[in-house]
Design a protein around this motif. Structure first.
Motif, mmCIF file in Angstrom:
data_model
loop_
_atom_site.group_PDB
_atom_site.id
_atom_site.type_symbol
_atom_site.label_atom_id
_atom_site.label_comp_id
_atom_site.label_asym_id
_atom_site.label_seq_id
_atom_site.Cartn_x
_atom_site.Cartn_y
_atom_site.Cartn_z
ATOM 1 N N ARG A 19 0.833 -1.211 0.000
ATOM 2 C CA ARG A 19 0.000 0.000 0.000
ATOM 3 C C ARG A 19 0.868 1.261 0.000
ATOM 4 N NH1 ARG A 19 -5.387 -0.725 0.760
ATOM 5 N NH2 ARG A 19 -6.101 -2.692 1.674
ATOM 6 N N HIS A 21 3.759 1.711 -1.375
ATOM 7 C CA HIS A 21 4.260 1.932 -2.731
ATOM 8 C C HIS A 21 3.141 2.303 -3.704
ATOM 9 C CE1 HIS A 21 7.758 -0.220 -1.099
ATOM 10 N NE2 HIS A 21 8.442 0.326 -2.088
ATOM 11 N N ASP A 22 1.926 1.888 -3.391
ATOM 12 C CA ASP A 22 0.801 2.079 -4.309
ATOM 13 C C ASP A 22 0.140 3.453 -4.153
ATOM 14 O OD1 ASP A 22 -0.892 1.261 -6.344
ATOM 15 O OD2 ASP A 22 -2.292 0.230 -5.014
ATOM 16 N N ASN A 45 -1.613 5.674 -10.453
ATOM 17 C CA ASN A 45 -1.505 4.336 -9.891
ATOM 18 C C ASN A 45 -0.296 3.630 -10.492
ATOM 19 O OD1 ASN A 45 -2.371 2.834 -12.422
ATOM 20 N ND2 ASN A 45 -4.173 4.137 -12.069
ATOM 21 N N GLU A 47 -0.661 0.391 -11.743
ATOM 22 C CA GLU A 47 -1.234 -0.761 -12.441
ATOM 23 C C GLU A 47 -0.726 -0.824 -13.872
ATOM 24 O OE1 GLU A 47 -5.456 -0.735 -12.004
ATOM 25 O OE2 GLU A 47 -5.375 -0.466 -9.832
ATOM 26 N N HIS A 70 4.439 0.638 -16.259
ATOM 27 C CA HIS A 70 4.150 -0.498 -15.380
ATOM 28 C C HIS A 70 3.517 -1.623 -16.199
ATOM 29 C CE1 HIS A 70 5.162 1.411 -11.551
ATOM 30 N NE2 HIS A 70 4.704 2.528 -12.090
ATOM 31 N N TYR A 73 1.154 -6.336 -12.032
ATOM 32 C CA TYR A 73 0.576 -5.793 -10.799
ATOM 33 C C TYR A 73 -0.220 -6.898 -10.127
ATOM 34 C CZ TYR A 73 -2.353 -2.606 -7.909
ATOM 35 O OH TYR A 73 -2.996 -1.961 -6.890
ATOM 36 N N PRO A 75 -1.825 -7.377 -6.469
ATOM 37 C CA PRO A 75 -2.049 -6.671 -5.211
ATOM 38 C C PRO A 75 -1.437 -7.381 -4.007
ATOM 39 C CG PRO A 75 -4.037 -6.643 -6.524
ATOM 40 C CD PRO A 75 -3.076 -7.559 -7.230
ATOM 41 N N PHE A 79 4.789 -5.645 -8.113
ATOM 42 C CA PHE A 79 4.483 -4.883 -9.330
ATOM 43 C C PHE A 79 5.796 -4.707 -10.083
ATOM 44 C CE2 PHE A 79 5.434 -1.784 -6.064
ATOM 45 C CZ PHE A 79 6.145 -0.769 -6.698
#
Length: 471
Positions: A19, A21-22, A45, A47, A70, A73, A75, A79
């Motif tokens: 989270r 990093h996201d 994001n 993703e 990116h 990914y 969750p 990623f």
């Protein structure tokens, strides 16, 4: 292709690390401050399909845009980003979070890369590239670890809505990134909206305009805005320095006092210049402030800064009278290669041309940028803290010691002292006496009493971390 791997245990679950990093701000938090990197474009994001464009300094004025996208990914697990064009011939970077327990995990950064120019690039750049990656990811993992610990300490308070003024400055921009990676919602108080999708509120200090309705429901306010003090102090400049602090703070505090849903806390910047000229005497928040008339005779520049800081703190009174907890962070010399005193010193010191200023006996009370951010965050969350708080590290040093330590970290000599008349000619006598030659040996008593743990309490460790010289 060559492979680089950095693994570190993190004091948080794999989900928490992912989270972090996201969330918005992670790229800014994890970019080493010594690297000449500018974020040109960043997606909301990480993703697949999200694009990042960085402008990277290669040598001197030569820069190159780095386009990355990116591609994978999963969750709470991993990623991946891949260079589409940039300084490397190829670059694939996988970030992986491996669970260890409910409160710990392993963070792994794995990079496959190929240098440009074929065999010539490998011969000339392999060792340097490896060294730069080692320094970069040592920094990234340490920042990640310390940020997670800081956020975890107050995780029971949940996410907050926080208003920040001065958010484009050195301290403000890094504070916003730190807060957003912790899951807080930050609204920027700005003179002109940027047009981005980030929450913003406009204000006009000159015309004393600020919409109260847009400030309703904030949990905390951090006020950092103010005219930079560097530069020649003409009467116009002095007025800007004073008015930007006192009038802006008065407008903000009167508006906050009028709200139906007032914030619980206001953190307002101040400065250790409030103590004037202290010589070698140790000063803390309980130390009496010097008489201004006497200070004007010995150091007029220091008297000006002390007077401004007193008015600055006094301008918070409307918020305090309205029941808002007010904390005035008296900020010392903030250390970062991205700005402030250290950024101005580094070029000379890297070429072995640095030296002490004058006799070097003046005390410099410094603080690493991340500890100033940590101080602000701690003051937001710890309800026992109010009033003046010194934003300085617990071990101030003389200018001579600062000079020697910086030279040692850089492996450069520091044998060229700077006569006091040089800065006085460049800056002006009043400015130089106040900013470079005034001696203030300030200790963060209230922070330490409240239990704040400094990331960098020693100057050598702070400089090694900030300049990428750890190990």
């Amino acid at each position: 292709m060559p492979e680089f791997v950095k693994r570190s245990e993190m004091p948080a679950s794999a989900e928490e690390v992912f989270r972090y990093h996201d969330r918005p701000g992670a790229l800014q938090r994890l970019t080493p401050p010594w690297e000449p990197v500018e974020v040109i474009k960043q997606a909301d994001n990480i993703e697949p399909g999200a694009e990042v464009v960085l402008r990277v300094g290669l040598a001197g004025p030569i820069k190159k845009d780095w386009h990355a996208r990116h591609t994978k990914y999963v969750p709470y697990e991993m990623f991946e980003d891949v260079q589409e064009s940039g300084p490397f011939a190829e670059w694939v970077h996988t970030h992986r979070m491996e669970p260890r327990s409910s409160e710990s995990s392993m963070l792994e950064d794995r990079i496959w890369y190929r240098l440009p120019f074929g065999p010539l690039g490998r011969i000339g750049g392999a060792a340097l590239t490896r060294s730069k990656l080692e320094a970069m990811f040592a920094y990234r993992h340490e920042v990640t670890k310390q940020d997670l610990l800081a956020h975890r300490r107050f995780s029971d308070q949940g996410p907050m809505r926080i208003l920040v003024s001065g958010s484009s400055g050195l301290v403000g921009s890094n504070l916003v990134s730190f807060l957003t990676t912790g899951g807080h919602e930050v609204t920027r108080l700005t003179r002109k909206k940027s047009g981005t999708r980030e929450p913003e509120v406009e204000w006009d200090v000159r015309n004393q305009q600020l919409s109260a309705a847009e400030l309703e429901g904030m949990d905390a306010v951090v006020h950092l805005a103010g005219e930079p003090i560097m530069g020649r102090w003409t009467e116009e400049k002095k007025n800007k320095i004073r008015d930007s602090r006192t009038k802006g703070t008065t407008l903000l505090c009167e508006t906050l006092a009028s709200l139906e849903q007032k914030p619980k806390v206001l953190i307002c910047a101040s400065a250790i210049g409030i103590y004037g000229e202290g010589g070698p005497t140790e000063l803390n928040e309980d130390s009496p402030l010097p008489p201004l008339e006497a200070l004007k005779k010995s150091n007029p520049g220091a008297a000006f800064l002390s007077d401004v800081a007193r008015d600055w703190e006094a301008a918070c009174e409307p918020a305090r009278q309205a029941g808002i907890r007010v904390v005035n962070i008296r900020i010392g010399i903030v250390l970062s290669p991205k700005g402030g005193a250290l950024a101005k010193m580094l070029p000379l010191f890297k070429y072995g041309m640095g030296g002490k200023l004058g006799n070097g006996r003046q005390w410099w009370s410094w603080i690493a940028l991340d500890d100033l951010i940590g101080t602000i965050h701690y003051a937001i969350c710890d309800e026992s803290i109010s009033g003046p708080v010194n934003g300085t590290a617990p071990q101030p040093v003389t200018n001579e010691e600062f000079t020697k330590t910086l030279g040692k970290v850089l492996h450069r000599p520091t044998i060229l002292p700077v006569p006091s008349f040089g800065p006085k000619i460049l800056l002006g006598s009043e400015e130089a006496d106040a900013l470079l030659f005034a001696s203030t040996r300030v200790l963060p008593k209230r922070l330490l009493d409240a239990g704040y743990k400094f990331r960098h309490d020693r100057l050598d460790g702070a400089l090694q971390h900030l300049i990428g010289k750890n190990g």
